[in-house]
Scaffold this motif. Structure first.
Motif, PDB file in Angstrom:
ATOM      1  N   GLY A   1       0.827  -1.202   0.000  1.00 39.95           N
ATOM      2  CA  GLY A   1       0.000   0.000   0.000  1.00 39.95           C
ATOM      3  C   GLY A   1       0.861   1.253   0.000  1.00 39.95           C
ATOM      4  N   GLY A   2       1.919   1.232   0.801  1.00 38.91           N
ATOM      5  CA  GLY A   2       2.814   2.388   0.875  1.00 38.91           C
ATOM      6  C   GLY A   2       3.489   2.644  -0.466  1.00 38.91           C
ATOM      7  N   PHE A   3       3.960   1.563  -1.094  1.00 43.09           N
ATOM      8  CA  PHE A   3       4.600   1.718  -2.396  1.00 43.09           C
ATOM      9  C   PHE A   3       3.612   2.322  -3.394  1.00 43.09           C
ATOM     10  N   ASN A   4       2.382   1.830  -3.356  1.00 45.73           N
ATOM     11  CA  ASN A   4       1.364   2.344  -4.277  1.00 45.73           C
ATOM     12  C   ASN A   4       1.063   3.818  -4.023  1.00 45.73           C
TER      13      ASN A   4
ATOM     14  N   THR B   1       1.127   0.732 -12.982  1.00 45.45           N
ATOM     15  CA  THR B   1       1.932   0.134 -11.914  1.00 45.45           C
ATOM     16  C   THR B   1       1.069  -0.092 -10.679  1.00 45.45           C
ATOM     17  N   PHE B   2       0.301   0.929 -10.348  1.00 41.69           N
ATOM     18  CA  PHE B   2      -0.577   0.852  -9.182  1.00 41.69           C
ATOM     19  C   PHE B   2      -1.488  -0.372  -9.280  1.00 41.69           C
TER      20      PHE B   2
ATOM     21  N   VAL C   1      -8.200  10.467  -3.082  1.00 39.92           N
ATOM     22  CA  VAL C   1      -9.054   9.417  -2.515  1.00 39.92           C
ATOM     23  C   VAL C   1      -8.172   8.322  -1.922  1.00 39.92           C
ATOM     24  N   TRP C   2      -7.116   7.978  -2.652  1.00 42.00           N
ATOM     25  CA  TRP C   2      -6.234   6.932  -2.148  1.00 42.00           C
ATOM     26  C   TRP C   2      -5.553   7.366  -0.844  1.00 42.00           C
TER      27      TRP C   2
ATOM     28  N   PRO D   1      -4.549   5.114   4.847  1.00 37.96           N
ATOM     29  CA  PRO D   1      -4.532   5.007   6.317  1.00 37.96           C
ATOM     30  C   PRO D   1      -5.764   4.298   6.873  1.00 37.96           C
ATOM     31  N   LEU D   2      -6.950   4.546   6.259  1.00 39.09           N
ATOM     32  CA  LEU D   2      -8.167   3.972   6.847  1.00 39.09           C
ATOM     33  C   LEU D   2      -8.187   2.453   6.743  1.00 39.09           C
ATOM     34  N   LEU D   3      -7.689   1.930   5.606  1.00 40.45           N
ATOM     35  CA  LEU D   3      -7.794   0.486   5.409  1.00 40.45           C
ATOM     36  C   LEU D   3      -6.532  -0.255   5.828  1.00 40.45           C
ATOM     37  N   TYR D   4      -5.373   0.386   5.694  1.00 37.80           N
ATOM     38  CA  TYR D   4      -4.122  -0.337   5.915  1.00 37.80           C
ATOM     39  C   TYR D   4      -3.500   0.008   7.261  1.00 37.80           C
ATOM     40  N   ILE D   5      -3.399   1.312   7.556  1.00 39.73           N
ATOM     41  CA  ILE D   5      -2.581   1.708   8.703  1.00 39.73           C
ATOM     42  C   ILE D   5      -3.348   1.560  10.010  1.00 39.73           C
TER      43      ILE D   5
END
Ligand code: HEM
Ligand SMILES: [Cu+2]
Lengths: 180, 578
Positions: free
Chosen positions: A51-54, A93-94, A168-169, A174-178
């Motif tokens: 997610g961070g890379f994206n 890439t994303f 949006v991303w 943060p909401l979904l991953y962090i």
């Protein structure tokens, strides 16, 4: 009359209607999340590194969209087109990273029907990915016309849309991953 | 429909003119006619389920015996169609598309092809909805509000395909209106005639534009909610399933966060039509133009904060219930303000009771009943009793029927000469008016009474409820149904008048009502591109009966000082024989 070019005005109104779509979805998610502290146990299975890379990829692609706009302002359609293609490559890439991520998650048994956290995860990220895809298609169209040095104002318009997809991303990540 | 040769650069054939046109007028009429065709289906559904309510178990002519599942889908489709496929396309998209460019004095919407796409998607959505009647399991029967779990799980709704097609059709419809709305807003902001300042814009353009913004701002969460509902239906998520951690009330919030602003999305264009008609037939300046604009904006804003008044019995926090009672009562203030301004417009005017004016006046009177009964439903205490009774049904029909039919008839009879170049017949117009108004009231007043006595809505057969199946109650239900039959019969008068006038009506001049707004400058019907010479605006739209003028109207496009008539380009007022 407003002094804002009509195309750009329309893009802003499209974004306004998009913001409330994502707003409704994320608002619903946040309310559920507050009510279900135990979702933490699900969220740790998301891949923060991917997610961070994206996030980094999308932010960079927004930079090239800005540079494309600058080039278009100079009247340099050729470099604007090249930079738009670079932006679209960022989008690609994303999506590729996302595809790998989802494959890994689904094969570990976390599917959209597993439980409500994953339902929100796939729905929100999926809706966002659709926007990335749509943005890429438009980027290619605009690049094609910009390369011929026509309709250069479109470069800015697609740029605005692309920044929105980016923002949006920035909320989703943060909401979904962090948040754990 | 255009009697004039379109400009030579494009020589469109039949398809380009009527089916694949990018002309805002054609698209507006397409929306309007599609909406009127859908109204036939919606009204037919009402006819069938009202017959069942009055004569339970009897075979209904043209339908047959009504089974319980039939009743459910008929009610659902009636509500869905009347709101989304009649009121929306006729009032917002129909009049909006037709009138906005004409009244702003430009040649078309700023994105004509987006506009065409909007109608095409709308048409597709209608096809999907109508198709859902014929799939295995039948059409969706879980009410137009589609509350889960009924809508989310086909084990409960028993319409595996019907529910999904319903959702798909509604989603497509939303896309169509979002595309159309972007055109309305950008056109109004960016392509007005030179000289038309913000407060020279006719009220109907304001109200349609505010409605488009409201729609755009409120529909998003429901789009997200619809995606979640779709996933619950087809991929097995549990967003709305409490057994799996979901929450069915979430849908109610998302639905009504849209659903309440939506009633103002419908009301505002209707208010706009009524304003335009009233000033013309009262020959008076619109009272408090700016107050009306500000009230419309205020109504729009407040409408985002009232939605939970639909959920007083859904187990929401009582403190929230008082909050939403208060906001609901507050919103009646700006709406009432608009009505007061309209009544003040009439005061001292020289009123002509032409057919459009009768419809406009009836709108004000009938909507008042809807608005006043709404107070009982907005207050949580009384709503707990009234909720889901026929009192509610009667209340919202006193708002929706005036909107979808009275205001629409006012608009159609008023702009018919512009649209088709011929006048409608006045006598038959009045017959249609009185028949409809009287029968409509006899249809719905009894429902207030049965509702207060405890009639629950969406009930297939009251004979199953001993305390409600009394002869007195049944005779009220029968009275309502008889009145519906009369209402429907009088619509035949309208259809005949419409079709007859289309071909045989007296030929209309450009400005048959002597009105001020710019659409009346264009020929009737306006050609492609609308105006012979593009207008310039010199004043607001409502300068009627201005002292010291020969004419009692003063079109927006007429220069202030009647310039030297021989000067090149000078425009003189049309000289009417006295
Ligand atoms: C032609 C005249 C009409 C008649 C006689 C009529 C009658 C009714 C009745 C009796 C019901 C309640 C059915 C039940 O609960 O069992 C109903 C429901 C409804 N009607 Fe109408 N109606 C008419 C026109 C309209 C119009 C013009 C609109 C809106 C623009 C409308 C919108 C609705 C809605 C939203 C419902 C609720 C459906 C549901 O419960 O899911 N109706 N109608
Ligand atoms: Cu409401």
């Amino acid at each position: 009359m407003t002094g804002i070019p009509t195309g750009r005005l329309a893009v802003w109104w499209v974004l306004a209607s998009e913001i409330v779509i994502f707003g409704g979805l994320l608002g619903a998610y946040i309310m559920h999340r507050i009510g279900h502290p135990e979702w933490e146990g699900q969220a740790i299975h998301t891949n923060v590194w991917a997610g961070g890379f994206n996030t980094f990829v999308l932010l960079s692609s927004s930079l090239s969209a800005v540079l494309a706009h600058q080039a278009a302002e100079r009247g340099d359609g050729k470099s604007a087109a090249r930079l738009l293609l670079l932006t679209a490559a960022g989008g690609a890439t994303f999506l590729i990273v996302k595809a790998f991520e989802w494959t890994a998650e689904i094969t570990s048994g976390f599917t959209i029907g597993s439980n409500l956290f994953w339902s929100f995860y796939y729905t929100a990220a999926g809706l966002h990915a659709l926007h990335v895809l749509a943005g890429m298609v438009i980027l290619l169209f605009v690049a094609a016309t910009a390369a011929k040095n026509i309709e250069l104002h479109r470069v800015e318009n697609i740029g605005i849309y692309w920044h929105f997809v980016d923002i949006v991303w920035i909320f989703l990540f943060p909401l979904l991953y962090i948040a754990k | 429909m255009t009697g004039h040769a379109p400009d030579a650069t494009r020589a469109p054939g039949f398809v380009r003119t009527y089916l694949w046109s990018t002309d805002h007028k054609t698209i507006g009429l397409q929306y309007m006619l599609t909406g009127m065709a859908m109204a036939l289906i919606g009204a037919f559904a009402a006819y069938v389920f009202r017959m069942q309510a009055a004569f339970p178990g009897a075979s209904v002519p043209l339908f047959g015996r009504v089974a319980a599942a039939d009743y459910n889908y008929l009610v659902t489709m009636h509500g869905t169609i009347m709101i989304f496929w009649v009121a929306m396309p006729v009032l917002l998209a129909g009049f909006g598309n037709y009138l906005i460019p004409l009244m702003l004095g430009c040649d078309d919407m700023v994105f004509p092809r987006v506009n065409r796409l909007s109608y095409q998607i709308f048409f597709l959505s209608s096809v999907v909805l109508v198709a859902s009647f014929f799939v295995p399991g039948g059409a969706f029967g879980g009410a137009w509000t589609a509350y889960p779990p009924l809508s989310a799980n086909s084990a409960y709704s028993m319409t595996p395909f019907g529910s999904t097609l319903w959702l798909l059709a509604v989603a497509l419809e939303f896309v169509a209106f979002l595309l159309g709305g972007i055109n309305f807003i950008t056109t109004t902001m960016n392509s007005r005639a030179p000289g038309m300042k913000m407060f020279d814009i006719p009220i109907i353009v304001w109200t349609i534009m505010i409605a488009a913004v409201l729609f755009m701002g409120s529909v998003g969460p429901l789009v997200a909610g619809a995606v979640m509902l779709l996933f619950d239906q087809v991929v097995g998520t549990g967003f709305y399933d409490p057994a799996r951690g979901g929450d069915p009330v979430l849908w109610q919030h998302l639905f009504w966060f849209f659903g309440h602003p939506e009633v103002y999305v419908l009301l505002l264009p209707a208010m706009g039509i009524v304003a335009e008609v009233m000033v013309v037939f009262a020959r008076k300046k619109l009272f408090a133009y700016r107050t009306i604009v500000y009230s419309a904006v205020a109504t729009g804003i407040i409408s985002f904060f009232v939605w939970a008044h639909h959920q007083f019995v859904a187990g929401i926090d009582p403190r929230m219930a008082s909050l939403f009672s208060v906001t609901t009562l507050i919103i009646s203030i700006p709406v009432a303000e608009m009505f007061f301004a309209y009544i003040a417009t009439l005061y001292g005017g020289s009123i002509r009771f032409s057919t459009p004016m009768l419809w406009a006046l009836a709108f004000v009177a009938e909507f008042l009943i809807g608005g006043v009964t709404g107070i009982f439903l907005g207050s949580a205490g009384s709503d707990i009793y009234f909720h889901d009774t026929y009192f509610v049904v009667a209340h919202f029909h006193y708002t929706f029927f005036p909107i979808a039919f009275l205001a629409a008839f006012a608009g159609i009879t008023f702009w018919f000469p512009k649209m088709f170049g011929r006048m409608m017949n006045e006598t038959w117009g009045k017959v249609h008016f009185w028949g409809t108004i009287i029968a409509f009231n006899i249809c719905f007043i009894p429902l207030f009474i049965t509702g207060t006595a405890g009639d629950h809505r969406r009930i297939f057969d009251y004979s199953m409820f001993a305390e409600l199946a009394t002869p007195e109650m049944q005779s009220l239900r029968i009275l309502a149904t008889r009145a519906l039959l009369v209402t429907l019969a009088f619509q035949v008068v309208f259809v005949v008048n419409f079709v007859y006038s289309l071909f045989r009506g007296t030929v209309a001049e450009a400005n048959p009502w002597k009105a001020n707004t710019l659409e009346w400058l264009a020929p009737s019907p306006p050609p492609h591109g609308n105006f012979v010479t593009m207008p310039v605006v010199y004043r607001g739209p409502y300068e009627y009966s201005v002292p010291n003028r020969d004419e009692d109207y003063w079109p927006q496009h007429e220069p202030d000082e009647p310039a030297d008539p021989d000067a090149p380009g000078a425009r003189r007022p049309l000289q009417q024989p006295a």
